[in-house]
Motif scaffolding. Sequence first.
Motif, PDB file in Angstrom:
ATOM      1  N   GLY A   1       1.009  14.554  -2.113  1.00  9.08           N
ATOM      2  CA  GLY A   1      -0.132  14.573  -1.454  1.00  9.08           C
ATOM      3  C   GLY A   1      -0.903  13.201  -0.987  1.00  9.08           C
ATOM      4  N   THR A   2       0.121  12.310  -0.924  1.00 18.02           N
ATOM      5  CA  THR A   2      -0.309  10.886  -0.320  1.00 18.02           C
ATOM      6  C   THR A   2       0.271  10.717   1.080  1.00 18.02           C
ATOM      7  N   LYS A   3      -0.358   9.562   1.394  1.00 17.49           N
ATOM      8  CA  LYS A   3      -0.077   9.421   3.137  1.00 17.49           C
ATOM      9  C   LYS A   3       0.582   7.962   2.954  1.00 17.49           C
TER      10      LYS A   3
ATOM     11  N   ALA B   1       0.700  -1.120  -0.030  1.00 14.34           N
ATOM     12  CA  ALA B   1      -0.081  -0.048  -0.197  1.00 14.34           C
ATOM     13  C   ALA B   1       0.770   1.189   0.093  1.00 14.34           C
ATOM     14  N   ASP B   2       1.946   1.348   0.826  1.00 17.16           N
ATOM     15  CA  ASP B   2       2.717   2.473   0.682  1.00 17.16           C
ATOM     16  C   ASP B   2       3.511   2.676  -0.532  1.00 17.16           C
ATOM     17  N   THR B   3       3.996   1.199  -1.273  1.00 19.82           N
ATOM     18  CA  THR B   3       4.618   1.354  -2.560  1.00 19.82           C
ATOM     19  C   THR B   3       3.667   2.306  -3.234  1.00 19.82           C
TER      20      THR B   3
ATOM     21  N   LEU C   1       3.463   5.883  -2.849  1.00 19.40           N
ATOM     22  CA  LEU C   1       4.266   6.678  -3.425  1.00 19.40           C
ATOM     23  C   LEU C   1       4.380   6.604  -4.702  1.00 19.40           C
ATOM     24  N   ALA C   2       3.946   5.717  -5.452  1.00 19.93           N
ATOM     25  CA  ALA C   2       3.864   5.644  -6.932  1.00 19.93           C
ATOM     26  C   ALA C   2       2.767   6.691  -7.271  1.00 19.93           C
ATOM     27  N   LYS C   3       1.903   6.765  -6.802  1.00 23.02           N
ATOM     28  CA  LYS C   3       0.798   7.828  -7.082  1.00 23.02           C
ATOM     29  C   LYS C   3       1.249   9.040  -6.820  1.00 23.02           C
ATOM     30  N   ALA C   4       2.082   9.605  -5.711  1.00 27.51           N
ATOM     31  CA  ALA C   4       2.664  10.865  -5.489  1.00 27.51           C
ATOM     32  C   ALA C   4       3.630  10.959  -6.661  1.00 27.51           C
ATOM     33  N   LEU C   5       4.473  10.109  -7.260  1.00 25.76           N
ATOM     34  CA  LEU C   5       5.210  10.346  -8.470  1.00 25.76           C
ATOM     35  C   LEU C   5       4.447  10.195  -9.646  1.00 25.76           C
ATOM     36  N   HIS C   6       3.005  10.132  -9.768  1.00 21.90           N
ATOM     37  CA  HIS C   6       2.460  10.195 -10.989  1.00 21.90           C
ATOM     38  C   HIS C   6       2.813   8.745 -11.656  1.00 21.90           C
TER      39      HIS C   6
END
Length: 283
Positions: A248-250, A182-184, A187-192
């Motif tokens: 903007g992710t947690k 989930a954290d991975t 992070l991917a979402k935050a990095l688009h």
Amino acid sequence: MIAFLGMGLLGANFVRAMLSKGEQVNVWNRTESKAKALEQYGAKAFENIAEAVRDADTIHLTLKDDTTVDVVLAMASPALKPGVTIVDHTTTSVDGAIRRTAEWKERGFTYVHAPVFMGPPNALESTGFMLVSGDQQVIARMEPALAKMTGTVINFGEETGKAAGMKLIGNNFLVCFTAGVADTLSLAKALHIPASDVATLFESWNPANMMKARLQRIAGGDYSKPSWELDMARKDTGLFMDAAEKGGTKLAVIPAIAAEMDRWIAKGHGKDDWTVIGKDAVS
């Protein structure tokens, strides 16, 4: 004859698999409709738990927790045949498994704790892993029947309750693993970066191949020859958290790991292999 108590997804599919192999199975569930649903496959459903277990030579349980197991067995106990074997597949505490093994033995019954690493499809297909430990004579007698329910029965020896402990250890890893995934993805979402690209990475680079060596490194206790220094791992962890915050992710677990890294760095281990953060777990 077999009685099966607890018709959740796992229990229901265990029953369907038993029926497909020609077994006669009585079923019971607190919500009667779940037991009744198995009648279309050949099971005999009972509203009264005593009637369900009265003629059973073996009773299987797939329930919620220690308390539920104790309550259900107390309800069933007045109708149990002398010498019946109780096989409990519920994930429970180690203390609960030890206590029930002793208590039911004193009452003249055999209680076997046999938790599983199996999802509902595994139960239906008789694949996956079932764990046992304790009286080896009892396990030798039960293992052929248990092996029909699963792909592999893993026997952890004579220590009562060890199977329960191994199940908790395995589930602990699954929880940590899933939180890490989930954290991975966060992070991917935050990095688009789309999840499909993350999947492509892991199709080529499989971190599971590192599992054995990483376990040996932590358990071995020698962190003096680093392949990844703790200071450098902590630097990268900071990059993860900074990128997530900007995107903007947690991250759920990485901040806690960073705090543990900081604790070991403060103790002078910054130049050691980063697996030193697991030292307290094995020393």
